[in-house]
Design a protein around this motif. Structure first.
Motif, mmCIF file in Angstrom:
data_model
loop_
_atom_site.group_PDB
_atom_site.id
_atom_site.type_symbol
_atom_site.label_atom_id
_atom_site.label_comp_id
_atom_site.label_asym_id
_atom_site.label_seq_id
_atom_site.Cartn_x
_atom_site.Cartn_y
_atom_site.Cartn_z
ATOM 1 N N UNK A 1 0.836 -1.191 0.000
ATOM 2 C CA UNK A 1 0.000 0.000 0.000
ATOM 3 C C UNK A 1 0.873 1.244 0.000
ATOM 4 N N UNK A 2 0.366 2.253 -0.655
ATOM 5 C CA UNK A 2 1.042 3.551 -0.694
ATOM 6 C C UNK A 2 0.385 4.480 0.325
ATOM 7 N N UNK A 3 1.060 5.570 0.628
ATOM 8 C CA UNK A 3 0.478 6.582 1.509
ATOM 9 C C UNK A 3 0.092 7.803 0.693
ATOM 10 N N UNK A 4 -1.019 8.400 1.095
ATOM 11 C CA UNK A 4 -1.552 9.591 0.449
ATOM 12 C C UNK A 4 -1.903 10.601 1.533
ATOM 13 N N UNK A 5 -1.675 11.862 1.238
ATOM 14 C CA UNK A 5 -2.070 12.909 2.163
ATOM 15 C C UNK A 5 -3.381 13.510 1.661
ATOM 16 N N UNK A 6 -4.288 13.736 2.581
ATOM 17 C CA UNK A 6 -5.523 14.447 2.279
ATOM 18 C C UNK A 6 -5.407 15.816 2.933
ATOM 19 N N UNK A 7 -5.469 16.847 2.125
ATOM 20 C CA UNK A 7 -5.327 18.227 2.610
ATOM 21 C C UNK A 7 -6.708 18.859 2.594
ATOM 22 N N UNK A 77 -6.187 21.572 7.679
ATOM 23 C CA UNK A 77 -5.599 20.396 8.295
ATOM 24 C C UNK A 77 -5.253 19.351 7.262
ATOM 25 N N UNK A 78 -4.816 18.203 7.748
ATOM 26 C CA UNK A 78 -4.408 17.132 6.853
ATOM 27 C C UNK A 78 -4.462 15.798 7.586
ATOM 28 N N UNK A 79 -4.505 14.722 6.834
ATOM 29 C CA UNK A 79 -4.377 13.355 7.349
ATOM 30 C C UNK A 79 -3.584 12.560 6.334
ATOM 31 N N UNK A 80 -2.985 11.488 6.792
ATOM 32 C CA UNK A 80 -2.276 10.571 5.904
ATOM 33 C C UNK A 80 -2.997 9.236 5.968
ATOM 34 N N UNK A 81 -3.337 8.717 4.782
ATOM 35 C CA UNK A 81 -4.021 7.434 4.709
ATOM 36 C C UNK A 81 -3.212 6.451 3.872
ATOM 37 N N UNK A 82 -3.566 5.193 3.995
ATOM 38 C CA UNK A 82 -2.954 4.144 3.185
ATOM 39 C C UNK A 82 -4.004 3.656 2.189
ATOM 40 N N UNK A 83 -3.604 3.487 0.942
ATOM 41 C CA UNK A 83 -4.503 2.989 -0.094
ATOM 42 C C UNK A 83 -3.665 2.322 -1.173
ATOM 43 N N UNK A 84 -4.314 1.475 -1.957
ATOM 44 C CA UNK A 84 -3.614 0.783 -3.030
ATOM 45 C C UNK A 84 -3.378 1.670 -4.247
ATOM 46 N N UNK A 85 -4.211 2.720 -4.390
ATOM 47 C CA UNK A 85 -4.096 3.577 -5.573
ATOM 48 C C UNK A 85 -4.662 4.958 -5.270
ATOM 49 N N UNK A 86 -4.369 5.910 -6.140
ATOM 50 C CA UNK A 86 -4.940 7.247 -6.013
ATOM 51 C C UNK A 86 -6.459 7.182 -6.120
ATOM 52 N N UNK A 87 -6.966 6.289 -6.955
ATOM 53 C CA UNK A 87 -8.418 6.160 -7.104
ATOM 54 C C UNK A 87 -9.070 5.720 -5.797
ATOM 55 N N UNK A 88 -8.444 4.779 -5.096
ATOM 56 C CA UNK A 88 -8.980 4.343 -3.809
ATOM 57 C C UNK A 88 -8.909 5.484 -2.790
ATOM 58 N N UNK A 89 -7.806 6.225 -2.793
ATOM 59 C CA UNK A 89 -7.664 7.354 -1.871
ATOM 60 C C UNK A 89 -8.733 8.413 -2.143
ATOM 61 N N UNK A 108 -3.073 13.781 -2.464
ATOM 62 C CA UNK A 108 -1.759 13.732 -3.132
ATOM 63 C C UNK A 108 -1.019 12.489 -2.677
ATOM 64 N N UNK A 109 -0.286 11.890 -3.597
ATOM 65 C CA UNK A 109 0.545 10.758 -3.212
ATOM 66 C C UNK A 109 1.788 11.273 -2.497
ATOM 67 N N UNK A 110 2.298 10.456 -1.605
ATOM 68 C CA UNK A 110 3.503 10.803 -0.849
ATOM 69 C C UNK A 110 4.666 10.042 -1.464
ATOM 70 N N UNK A 111 5.691 10.753 -1.812
ATOM 71 C CA UNK A 111 6.885 10.135 -2.379
ATOM 72 C C UNK A 111 7.942 10.103 -1.294
#
Length: 115
Positions: A1-7, A77-89, A108-111
């Protein structure tokens, strides 16, 4: 899983727009939404609300008061979530309570940078 930030963005601070009772309802929506993400084991970081105090530093060491001196919206604010893809996020973000009060969510994806 990748991490994505939600702003989370909005045009006003919610406390300035809603009664204390309405704010309690809004906070309950956030609690339920975050809880549902955590229950799926997809919440990497609960995130934080950001205050309205800050400064922006620009080239030439120009400092302006306020973190959002030239934009209509502010980042609340922001949160970081785990998802398999940007579409899932994005699908997860569609449930965000800020959408019910006129705000929006940037996903946004986190690199990860290697040291």
């Amino acid at each position: 899983m990748k991490e994505f930030v939600m702003i989370y963005r909005n045009e006003t601070m919610p406390e300035n727009k809603y009664s204390p009772e309405e704010m309690q309802g809004i906070l309950k929506q956030w609690e339920n939404w975050m809880g549902s993400i955590a229950a799926q084991n997809k919440l990497a970081s609960i995130g934080n609300r950001l205050g309205s105090e800050g400064s922006s530093i620009k080239p030439g060491n120009v400092v302006t008061n306020g973190p959002y001196s030239e934009i209509k919206e502010f980042i609340g604010g922001y949160s970081v979530i785990k998802a398999d893809s940007i579409d899932e996020a994005v699908e997860i973000a569609k449930g965000c309570p800020i959408l019910n009060v006129g705000g929006n969510v940037e996903v946004r994806d986190i690199i990860v940078m290697n040291a």
